[in-house]
Scaffold this motif. Sequence first.
Motif, PDB file in Angstrom:
ATOM      1  N   ARG A  58     -18.343  32.381  48.181  1.00 52.56           N
ATOM      2  CA  ARG A  58     -17.564  32.983  47.092  1.00 52.56           C
ATOM      3  C   ARG A  58     -18.228  32.804  45.729  1.00 52.56           C
ATOM      4  O   ARG A  58     -17.645  33.147  44.717  1.00 52.56           O
ATOM      5  N   GLN A  59     -19.411  32.232  45.729  1.00 52.84           N
ATOM      6  CA  GLN A  59     -20.185  31.995  44.514  1.00 52.84           C
ATOM      7  C   GLN A  59     -19.385  31.213  43.469  1.00 52.84           C
ATOM      8  O   GLN A  59     -19.400  31.520  42.279  1.00 52.84           O
ATOM      9  N   ILE A  60     -18.675  30.203  43.949  1.00 53.57           N
ATOM     10  CA  ILE A  60     -17.925  29.299  43.071  1.00 53.57           C
ATOM     11  C   ILE A  60     -18.869  28.174  42.673  1.00 53.57           C
ATOM     12  O   ILE A  60     -19.523  27.591  43.548  1.00 53.57           O
ATOM     13  N   PRO A  61     -18.987  27.849  41.401  1.00 53.00           N
ATOM     14  CA  PRO A  61     -19.885  26.762  41.002  1.00 53.00           C
ATOM     15  C   PRO A  61     -19.469  25.430  41.642  1.00 53.00           C
ATOM     16  O   PRO A  61     -18.289  25.093  41.681  1.00 53.00           O
ATOM     17  N   LEU A  62     -20.455  24.701  42.146  1.00 54.28           N
ATOM     18  CA  LEU A  62     -20.253  23.348  42.658  1.00 54.28           C
ATOM     19  C   LEU A  62     -20.876  22.408  41.639  1.00 54.28           C
ATOM     20  O   LEU A  62     -22.089  22.408  41.434  1.00 54.28           O
ATOM     21  N   VAL A  63     -20.032  21.639  40.955  1.00 54.08           N
ATOM     22  CA  VAL A  63     -20.474  20.780  39.855  1.00 54.08           C
ATOM     23  C   VAL A  63     -20.548  19.336  40.331  1.00 54.08           C
ATOM     24  O   VAL A  63     -19.550  18.782  40.780  1.00 54.08           O
ATOM     25  N   ALA A  84     -14.490  34.387  33.562  1.00 56.96           N
ATOM     26  CA  ALA A  84     -14.183  35.757  33.163  1.00 56.96           C
ATOM     27  C   ALA A  84     -13.029  36.395  33.936  1.00 56.96           C
ATOM     28  O   ALA A  84     -12.750  37.567  33.747  1.00 56.96           O
ATOM     29  N   HIS A  85     -12.351  35.666  34.785  1.00 58.17           N
ATOM     30  CA  HIS A  85     -11.285  36.241  35.604  1.00 58.17           C
ATOM     31  C   HIS A  85      -9.910  35.827  35.083  1.00 58.17           C
ATOM     32  O   HIS A  85      -9.774  34.855  34.360  1.00 58.17           O
ATOM     33  N   GLU A  86      -8.883  36.575  35.489  1.00 60.64           N
ATOM     34  CA  GLU A  86      -7.518  36.228  35.076  1.00 60.64           C
ATOM     35  C   GLU A  86      -7.017  34.978  35.785  1.00 60.64           C
ATOM     36  O   GLU A  86      -6.218  34.235  35.241  1.00 60.64           O
ATOM     37  N   GLU A  87      -7.442  34.793  37.027  1.00 61.58           N
ATOM     38  CA  GLU A  87      -7.026  33.629  37.801  1.00 61.58           C
ATOM     39  C   GLU A  87      -8.084  33.342  38.856  1.00 61.58           C
ATOM     40  O   GLU A  87      -8.912  34.189  39.149  1.00 61.58           O
ATOM     41  N   GLY A  88      -8.063  32.146  39.402  1.00 59.11           N
ATOM     42  CA  GLY A  88      -8.991  31.816  40.472  1.00 59.11           C
ATOM     43  C   GLY A  88      -9.539  30.417  40.331  1.00 59.11           C
ATOM     44  O   GLY A  88      -9.140  29.655  39.453  1.00 59.11           O
ATOM     45  N   ILE A  89     -10.455  30.097  41.206  1.00 61.31           N
ATOM     46  CA  ILE A  89     -11.085  28.783  41.194  1.00 61.31           C
ATOM     47  C   ILE A  89     -12.218  28.801  40.185  1.00 61.31           C
ATOM     48  O   ILE A  89     -13.137  29.606  40.293  1.00 61.31           O
ATOM     49  N   VAL A  90     -12.140  27.938  39.200  1.00 57.04           N
ATOM     50  CA  VAL A  90     -13.150  27.878  38.145  1.00 57.04           C
ATOM     51  C   VAL A  90     -14.396  27.181  38.669  1.00 57.04           C
ATOM     52  O   VAL A  90     -15.508  27.650  38.476  1.00 57.04           O
ATOM     53  N   PHE A  91     -14.218  26.039  39.326  1.00 53.89           N
ATOM     54  CA  PHE A  91     -15.327  25.346  39.961  1.00 53.89           C
ATOM     55  C   PHE A  91     -14.789  24.300  40.921  1.00 53.89           C
ATOM     56  O   PHE A  91     -13.604  23.982  40.910  1.00 53.89           O
ATOM     57  N   VAL A  92     -15.671  23.802  41.755  1.00 53.98           N
ATOM     58  CA  VAL A  92     -15.366  22.663  42.618  1.00 53.98           C
ATOM     59  C   VAL A  92     -16.260  21.528  42.150  1.00 53.98           C
ATOM     60  O   VAL A  92     -17.473  21.699  42.021  1.00 53.98           O
ATOM     61  N   GLY A  93     -15.658  20.406  41.836  1.00 53.59           N
ATOM     62  CA  GLY A  93     -16.413  19.248  41.369  1.00 53.59           C
ATOM     63  C   GLY A  93     -16.631  18.258  42.489  1.00 53.59           C
ATOM     64  O   GLY A  93     -15.820  18.132  43.403  1.00 53.59           O
ATOM     65  N   LYS A  94     -17.746  17.550  42.405  1.00 54.35           N
ATOM     66  CA  LYS A  94     -18.111  16.557  43.410  1.00 54.35           C
ATOM     67  C   LYS A  94     -18.517  15.289  42.668  1.00 54.35           C
ATOM     68  O   LYS A  94     -19.351  15.327  41.771  1.00 54.35           O
ATOM     69  N   ALA A  95     -17.878  14.173  43.031  1.00 52.20           N
ATOM     70  CA  ALA A  95     -18.167  12.914  42.348  1.00 52.20           C
ATOM     71  C   ALA A  95     -18.135  11.763  43.346  1.00 52.20           C
ATOM     72  O   ALA A  95     -17.294  11.743  44.246  1.00 52.20           O
ATOM     73  N   GLN A  96     -19.037  10.822  43.159  1.00 54.27           N
ATOM     74  CA  GLN A  96     -18.998   9.618  43.982  1.00 54.27           C
ATOM     75  C   GLN A  96     -18.024   8.642  43.358  1.00 54.27           C
ATOM     76  O   GLN A  96     -18.079   8.375  42.157  1.00 54.27           O
ATOM     77  N   GLU A  97     -17.116   8.136  44.193  1.00 53.68           N
ATOM     78  CA  GLU A  97     -16.123   7.181  43.721  1.00 53.68           C
ATOM     79  C   GLU A  97     -15.941   6.090  44.761  1.00 53.68           C
ATOM     80  O   GLU A  97     -16.100   6.334  45.960  1.00 53.68           O
ATOM     81  N   ASN A  98     -15.589   4.916  44.292  1.00 57.12           N
ATOM     82  CA  ASN A  98     -15.305   3.797  45.181  1.00 57.12           C
ATOM     83  C   ASN A  98     -13.913   4.022  45.773  1.00 57.12           C
ATOM     84  O   ASN A  98     -12.946   4.151  45.040  1.00 57.12           O
ATOM     85  N   THR A  99     -13.832   4.099  47.087  1.00 55.51           N
ATOM     86  CA  THR A  99     -12.608   4.482  47.769  1.00 55.51           C
ATOM     87  C   THR A  99     -12.381   3.601  48.987  1.00 55.51           C
ATOM     88  O   THR A  99     -13.339   3.240  49.664  1.00 55.51           O
ATOM     89  N   PRO A 100     -11.120   3.297  49.318  1.00 55.02           N
ATOM     90  CA  PRO A 100     -10.865   2.583  50.573  1.00 55.02           C
ATOM     91  C   PRO A 100     -11.219   3.477  51.763  1.00 55.02           C
ATOM     92  O   PRO A 100     -10.879   4.660  51.780  1.00 55.02           O
ATOM     93  N   VAL A 101     -11.922   2.923  52.720  1.00 55.72           N
ATOM     94  CA  VAL A 101     -12.297   3.633  53.946  1.00 55.72           C
ATOM     95  C   VAL A 101     -12.018   2.724  55.133  1.00 55.72           C
ATOM     96  O   VAL A 101     -11.763   1.528  54.973  1.00 55.72           O
TER      97      VAL A 101
END
Length: 155
Positions: free
Chosen positions: A70-75, A95-112
Motif C-alpha cells: 500500500r506504499q505506507i511509509p515505515l518509520v 495528502a489524503h482525507e483519511e488513512g494510515i499516515v505511517f507505521v512506526g517501528k521502535a525497539q522497546e524493553n518489553t516483558p516476554v
Amino acid sequence: MAEIVNHHVRLTVEGIDRMYLNVFVPGLQYEQGIVRFFREHRGQPLPSAALMSPMTRRFVAQLEDFVSERQIPLVQFCKGQRKDEVMAEHLRRFAHEEGIVFVGKAQENTPVFRTERRRNPKTGQPYPWIVRRSAMVNNYFRRADFATLPCWQVR
C-alpha cells in the motif's frame, strides 16, 4: 487479532484526530496462560517459547507486506525520538482525507516469555519451563488520520 476484534471488542469513536489502540489478551499475560494456549489451542504437548517465533515472524512479514503493498511509509524510530513530533511532520505532508499516515517501528524493553531448562530434583530429568523475562523487541505503531471522519465504528 481479527477474532478478538470481531467477537469481543466494540469501539465507537467520534471526532478525534488520532487513535491509539492497544489490545491484549488477559490469558496470555502470565506463564500458565501461555502453557494453556499452546497445549489447548495449538495442540502442542510440550509448550515452549520457541513455538512463538514462527508466529511472530509470520505476523511481522504480513505487516511489512501490507505496508509495502500500500506504499505506507515505515518509520524506524530512533532512541529518544518523540513519536508525536514525527506524526506531526508526516501529517503535514499527508495528502489524503483519511488513512494510515505511517507505521512506526521502535525497539522497546518489553516483558516476554522464554523457556528455561529445569531439572526434576528427584529424577534429574530435564523439562522446559516458561518464565517471564525482559527483552528488547520491535514494536509497531500505526498512525492514522481520522480528522475528517465525523464518526466511525469498529466491531
